[in-house]
Design a protein around this motif. Sequence first.
Motif, PDB file in Angstrom:
ATOM      1  N   ILE A  88       0.689  -1.268  -0.023  1.00 37.35           N
ATOM      2  CA  ILE A  88       0.011   0.027   0.081  1.00 37.35           C
ATOM      3  C   ILE A  88       0.886   1.218   0.124  1.00 37.35           C
ATOM      4  N   HIS A  89       0.623   2.128  -0.945  1.00 37.20           N
ATOM      5  CA  HIS A  89       1.436   3.526  -0.934  1.00 37.20           C
ATOM      6  C   HIS A  89       0.802   4.422   0.175  1.00 37.20           C
ATOM      7  N   PHE A  90       1.797   5.266   0.570  1.00 39.57           N
ATOM      8  CA  PHE A  90       1.289   6.291   1.636  1.00 39.57           C
ATOM      9  C   PHE A  90       2.428   7.352   1.391  1.00 39.57           C
ATOM     10  N   LYS A  91       1.836   8.520   1.922  1.00 45.01           N
ATOM     11  CA  LYS A  91       2.754   9.864   2.010  1.00 45.01           C
ATOM     12  C   LYS A  91       2.688  10.421   3.410  1.00 45.01           C
ATOM     13  N   LYS A  92       3.813  10.660   3.942  1.00 46.77           N
ATOM     14  CA  LYS A  92       3.676  11.225   5.161  1.00 46.77           C
ATOM     15  C   LYS A  92       3.556  12.833   5.052  1.00 46.77           C
ATOM     16  N   LEU A  93       2.432  13.289   5.937  1.00 44.46           N
ATOM     17  CA  LEU A  93       1.899  14.697   5.633  1.00 44.46           C
ATOM     18  C   LEU A  93       2.754  15.617   6.317  1.00 44.46           C
ATOM     19  N   GLY A  94       3.791  15.292   6.916  1.00 47.47           N
ATOM     20  CA  GLY A  94       4.746  16.438   7.566  1.00 47.47           C
ATOM     21  C   GLY A  94       3.780  16.864   8.938  1.00 47.47           C
ATOM     22  N   VAL A  95       4.739  17.992   9.366  1.00 46.31           N
ATOM     23  CA  VAL A  95       4.470  18.533  10.820  1.00 46.31           C
ATOM     24  C   VAL A  95       3.440  19.801  10.417  1.00 46.31           C
TER      25      VAL A  95
END
Length: 573
Positions: free
Chosen positions: A515-522
């Motif tokens: 599953i692909h995902f992306k960190k949304l940061g702070v």
Amino acid sequence: MNKYIVIFLSIVCFFPAFGQKTGDVEVVTDSDRSISLATRIYSRPKMIDTSITSPVVDYPLLVLQEETSFEVDGIEPANIRHRPQLAQLYNGYAKIGGGSRLMGLGEVYYNSVRSRKYNWGIHAKHHSEWGQISDYAPSQYDNTSAKMFGKIEERRFSYGGAFDYQNQGLHYYGFNNPDADRDSIRQRYQSIGFNAFFDSHKKDSAMLNYRVGLAYDNFMDRKPEEDSLKLWRGRENFVGVKTTWQYNMSSNVLLSNLRADFDISYNDYRYGIADSSLTALDTGIVSKNTVIQLRPVTSFYGLNEKLQFKVGGEFALDFHDKTRASLYPIAEARYSLFNDMFIPYAGIEGGLKQQRFELLANENEFIGSNNQLKNESRYEFYFGIKGTLSSRISFNANVAFANLRNHALFVNDTIYSSGNQFRVEYDTVSMTTISASISYQHNEKLKVDVIGKFNSYEAKNNPYAWNKPQLELITRGSYNIADKLIAKVDFSLETGRRARVFDPTIEGVEMEDGIHFKKLGVLADANLGVEFRYTKRLSIFANFNNVAAQSYQRWFGYPVNAFQFMAGLTFRF
């Protein structure tokens, strides 16, 4: 030798004995030697019991007369001071302002003043922004709400109700195209409802008190332009009956409280037409759900109310596609140490939450209309300690372990939209939360709150709980200078959020378990507010939002405004 001594002593004693002369001896003297005649006593001897009495001494009272005199000190007459007059109340309050990005604000509140029996009022508010976020599709929004309420208070009971309306407009601007057609991505939510209640409050603690409430709410999203498609939108009708029954008991050892909540909730959600399709993937949804909940709880108070313990449970019937019966435990114990300085506590609690389209839209306004509704089941165990370090400082620290079945997670929808809308994925999530908070308050002059949370999630069908923060930090405070100048500040920090994506070519995309995902940061947001009260009726305010100009994404693809400024005035009438 001894025998000679005995013979000698015998001779010495023997011869003097024969040395006396025998014969009569005549003695001549001048004394009177006559003997008186004897007298016989004829009475018999007897015992005489004689009591000896003490003489009574009588002291006469001495009358002493001493002349005295006294003076009465004068008492000054008391000054009766009247109580200070209560602060004057005004029927109306209004607030108006404007700011950057063509932002507007208007608010009015009008209500009754002091009354023992009647309480009523109206409240209306409008907030809008007509600017645009750079490089993104049109992002204008507006939010208008109105509410009317009333209550009548009698000696043994009270009753009342409220009527509310809300209209919220927005755009699905989560993609890069400043020239996109604004009408094609607009959305509008409307809600209209009312509630009524009857509440008994008998003074006698041994009497049964109760509360009966009725609520209705109609919620829907934007109507399509074509009349033939008018049913292909989210429409929801909710009716709820909520009752509470309470009875207090007392004994020489314990105080107890018996309470039972009995609720019936019916929700009718429709999208399109049942058993029909608008497209190959867009099918109609009709969801009728009834939930019956009985929640009896008994609370005990002992040891001068230092020990508090409650025990009970919730029995829930869920009438949906299938009929399900669930039983949830409720228990909590707490003990006060050192006069409420430290209060350790522990408990377990569960319950069934009825899911509604309106609740999902309030959490994420960019949600699509065609989503299934599933009720959430929750079990939670927690323990911690709270208390007061001084008259101004209080704290709370706890650890909680929760299991959430059918927990709603938001994922960008690439099936029914181009990814600028969200759909709901339900999953079973185990969550551990460690939280702590501390508050400081010095009268109404200074208030400071600091709240911190660390969350750990474990989803059954997903590698992460999408869009859920791992670390949360909230700091807020206010400072009042002579009730003339008021400054407020709040700061929010969130980290560890991840969003599921379906395009592996996006920069920063990672993959886990296929599953692909992306960190949304702070997420870091700091806001400042200042109000100057020119008079008791007129004040001026200024708000600075997101002062660090952080264009963070609250939801994937939806950045917030980097900086906002608003100023205006308030007045009473």
